[in-house]
Design an enzyme around this catalytic site. Sequence first.
Site, PDB file in Angstrom:
ATOM      1  N   SER A 149     111.325  44.211  31.181  1.00 50.49           N
ATOM      2  CA  SER A 149     110.237  45.053  30.668  1.00 50.49           C
ATOM      3  C   SER A 149     110.687  45.748  29.390  1.00 50.49           C
ATOM      4  CB  SER A 149     109.931  46.102  31.739  1.00 50.49           C
ATOM      5  OG  SER A 149     109.224  47.190  31.195  1.00 50.49           O
ATOM      6  N   TYR A 162     113.273  52.583  36.998  1.00 47.28           N
ATOM      7  CA  TYR A 162     112.718  51.258  36.675  1.00 47.28           C
ATOM      8  C   TYR A 162     113.434  50.683  35.439  1.00 47.28           C
ATOM      9  CZ  TYR A 162     108.905  47.975  35.372  1.00 47.28           C
ATOM     10  OH  TYR A 162     108.161  46.871  35.022  1.00 47.28           O
ATOM     11  N   LYS A 166     115.469  47.256  35.142  1.00 46.63           N
ATOM     12  CA  LYS A 166     115.009  46.218  34.222  1.00 46.63           C
ATOM     13  C   LYS A 166     116.021  45.954  33.105  1.00 46.63           C
ATOM     14  CE  LYS A 166     110.939  44.961  35.838  1.00 46.63           C
ATOM     15  NZ  LYS A 166     110.889  43.692  36.628  1.00 46.63           N
TER      16      LYS A 166
HETATM   17  N1  LIG Z   1     102.142  44.751  34.214  1.00 40.58           N
HETATM   18  C1  LIG Z   1     102.959  45.072  33.233  1.00 40.58           C
HETATM   19  O1  LIG Z   1     102.549  45.585  32.172  1.00 40.58           O
HETATM   20  C2  LIG Z   1     104.439  44.840  33.359  1.00 40.58           C
HETATM   21  C3  LIG Z   1     105.254  45.242  32.294  1.00 40.58           C
HETATM   22  C4  LIG Z   1     106.621  45.012  32.372  1.00 40.58           C
HETATM   23  C5  LIG Z   1     107.139  44.353  33.479  1.00 40.58           C
HETATM   24  N2  LIG Z   1     106.332  43.995  34.523  1.00 40.58           N
HETATM   25  C6  LIG Z   1     106.950  43.345  35.674  1.00 40.58           C
HETATM   26  O2  LIG Z   1     106.252  42.165  35.988  1.00 40.58           O
HETATM   27  C7  LIG Z   1     106.432  41.870  37.376  1.00 40.58           C
HETATM   28  C8  LIG Z   1     105.084  41.604  38.013  1.00 40.58           C
HETATM   29  O3  LIG Z   1     104.335  42.807  38.013  1.00 40.58           O
HETATM   30  P1  LIG Z   1     102.725  42.862  38.001  1.00 40.58           P
HETATM   31  O4  LIG Z   1     102.346  43.694  36.854  1.00 40.58           O
HETATM   32  O5  LIG Z   1     102.165  41.486  38.157  1.00 40.58           O
HETATM   33  O6  LIG Z   1     102.473  43.755  39.313  1.00 40.58           O
HETATM   34  P2  LIG Z   1     101.643  43.444  40.658  1.00 40.58           P
HETATM   35  O7  LIG Z   1     101.739  44.667  41.486  1.00 40.58           O
HETATM   36  O8  LIG Z   1     100.299  42.921  40.315  1.00 40.58           O
HETATM   37  O9  LIG Z   1     102.467  42.253  41.310  1.00 40.58           O
HETATM   38  C9  LIG Z   1     103.804  42.422  41.768  1.00 40.58           C
HETATM   39  C10 LIG Z   1     103.924  41.803  43.160  1.00 40.58           C
HETATM   40  O10 LIG Z   1     105.284  41.982  43.613  1.00 40.58           O
HETATM   41  C11 LIG Z   1     105.226  42.267  45.003  1.00 40.58           C
HETATM   42  N3  LIG Z   1     106.436  42.953  45.457  1.00 40.58           N
HETATM   43  C12 LIG Z   1     106.824  44.209  45.154  1.00 40.58           C
HETATM   44  N4  LIG Z   1     107.954  44.520  45.812  1.00 40.58           N
HETATM   45  C13 LIG Z   1     108.291  43.421  46.549  1.00 40.58           C
HETATM   46  C14 LIG Z   1     109.343  43.124  47.450  1.00 40.58           C
HETATM   47  N5  LIG Z   1     110.254  44.045  47.771  1.00 40.58           N
HETATM   48  N6  LIG Z   1     109.395  41.901  48.019  1.00 40.58           N
HETATM   49  C15 LIG Z   1     108.445  40.971  47.736  1.00 40.58           C
HETATM   50  N7  LIG Z   1     107.409  41.202  46.890  1.00 40.58           N
HETATM   51  C16 LIG Z   1     107.330  42.414  46.324  1.00 40.58           C
HETATM   52  C17 LIG Z   1     103.985  43.130  45.160  1.00 40.58           C
HETATM   53  O11 LIG Z   1     103.517  43.181  46.498  1.00 40.58           O
HETATM   54  C18 LIG Z   1     103.016  42.483  44.190  1.00 40.58           C
HETATM   55  O12 LIG Z   1     102.177  41.538  44.828  1.00 40.58           O
HETATM   56  C19 LIG Z   1     107.191  43.064  37.969  1.00 40.58           C
HETATM   57  O13 LIG Z   1     108.570  42.777  38.046  1.00 40.58           O
HETATM   58  C20 LIG Z   1     106.931  44.158  36.956  1.00 40.58           C
HETATM   59  O14 LIG Z   1     107.914  45.161  36.990  1.00 40.58           O
HETATM   60  C21 LIG Z   1     104.989  44.212  34.468  1.00 40.58           C
END
Ligand SMILES: NC(=O)c1ccc[n+]([C@@H]2O[C@H](COP(=O)([O-])OP(=O)(O)OC[C@H]3O[C@@H](n4cnc5c(N)ncnc54)[C@H](O)[C@@H]3O)[C@@H](O)[C@H]2O)c1
Length: 274
Positions: A149, A162, A166
């Site tokens: 991230s 976080y 990351k």
């Molecule tokens: N959305 C953004 O802007 C953004 C920015 C930077 C990084 N990210 C990263 O992208 C990745 C996906 O995030 P997203 O935005 O799609 O969020 P989201 O909440 O839509 O999806 C993440 C999924 O991970 C699952 N999860 C969480 N903890 C878990 C665990 N211990 N075991 C198994 N599954 C687990 C959740 O249940 C969820 O379904 C994450 O690593 C997040 O940190 C997202």
Amino acid sequence: MGVLDSKSAIVTGSARGIGRATAELLAAHGAQVLINDLDADLAQQTASEIDGETAVFGGDLTKGDAPDKLVQSAIDAFGKIDIIVNNAGYTRDNVIHKMSDDEFQAMLDIHLVVPFRVIRAAAPYMRDTAKKEREEGQEVFRKIVNVSSTSGMFGNAGQANYAAGKSGVVGLTKTLAKEWGQFKVNVNAVAYGFIETRLTAAKADDNVMEVDGEQVQLGIPEQMRGVASMLIPLGRPGTAEEAAGGVFLLCSPWSNYIHGQVLMVTGGMFGGMS
Ligand SMILES: NC(=O)c1ccc[n+]([C@@H]2O[C@H](COP(=O)([O-])OP(=O)(O)OC[C@H]3O[C@@H](n4cnc5c(N)ncnc54)[C@H](O)[C@@H]3O)[C@@H](O)[C@H]2O)c1
């Protein structure tokens, strides 16, 4: 004919959001995909809705030997592992002076320790298989993509836990690239900026997830959502499908000589959000 025909993939946290979009894209190009999520019922539903060959491992990857069981499930279902996308994650925001040990540790566990354990569990199927291929004079590329991230690259107020996780996963990525390059495993990371999912939706009473029986608040303040869009040269947040595109590139044969990199999937944003 798909570019990923005969490849098998694990995508963690793929019941919804970016993980789901990634699983759909990999499957659409021919890969067999193991869907995993903390939310086991939704993982099952997502797997049934994806057009392609899927299997499911429902469960929280921070618990016990879940990463070993995840890898074993992929082997049981597909017989091999070619692609791992360490995507599962969530946020647990707080300012440092109010942050508890548990809040800090939880973010290290899911964003750094889990990817390490999944990769270690997959070693026999990625390293040892590659050794045999090398003896036979074959060069077969496998792929690991870790999800980071802009918070990990630049820091982000309210996200010390976080950001530490990351950022740590970038160190893991670069080290593994040096260890497993000889086995033709491309190891890279993507760093997302602002992608529209529930993690970046407005903070609201119903934007919560349950972790260990506790309700964890997700989302960012509405005011920050507006400011963030102004910082993005492309002028808007990315979609989950656009986010998945970066991962797909790093899982495809077009990335065979891209190794140990962090691909910024941010719409051109070069700093953090705050
Ligand atoms: N959305 C953004 O802007 C953004 C920015 C930077 C990084 N990210 C990263 O992208 C990745 C996906 O995030 P997203 O935005 O799609 O969020 P989201 O909440 O839509 O999806 C993440 C999924 O991970 C699952 N999860 C969480 N903890 C878990 C665990 N211990 N075991 C198994 N599954 C687990 C959740 O249940 C969820 O379904 C994450 O690593 C997040 O940190 C997202």
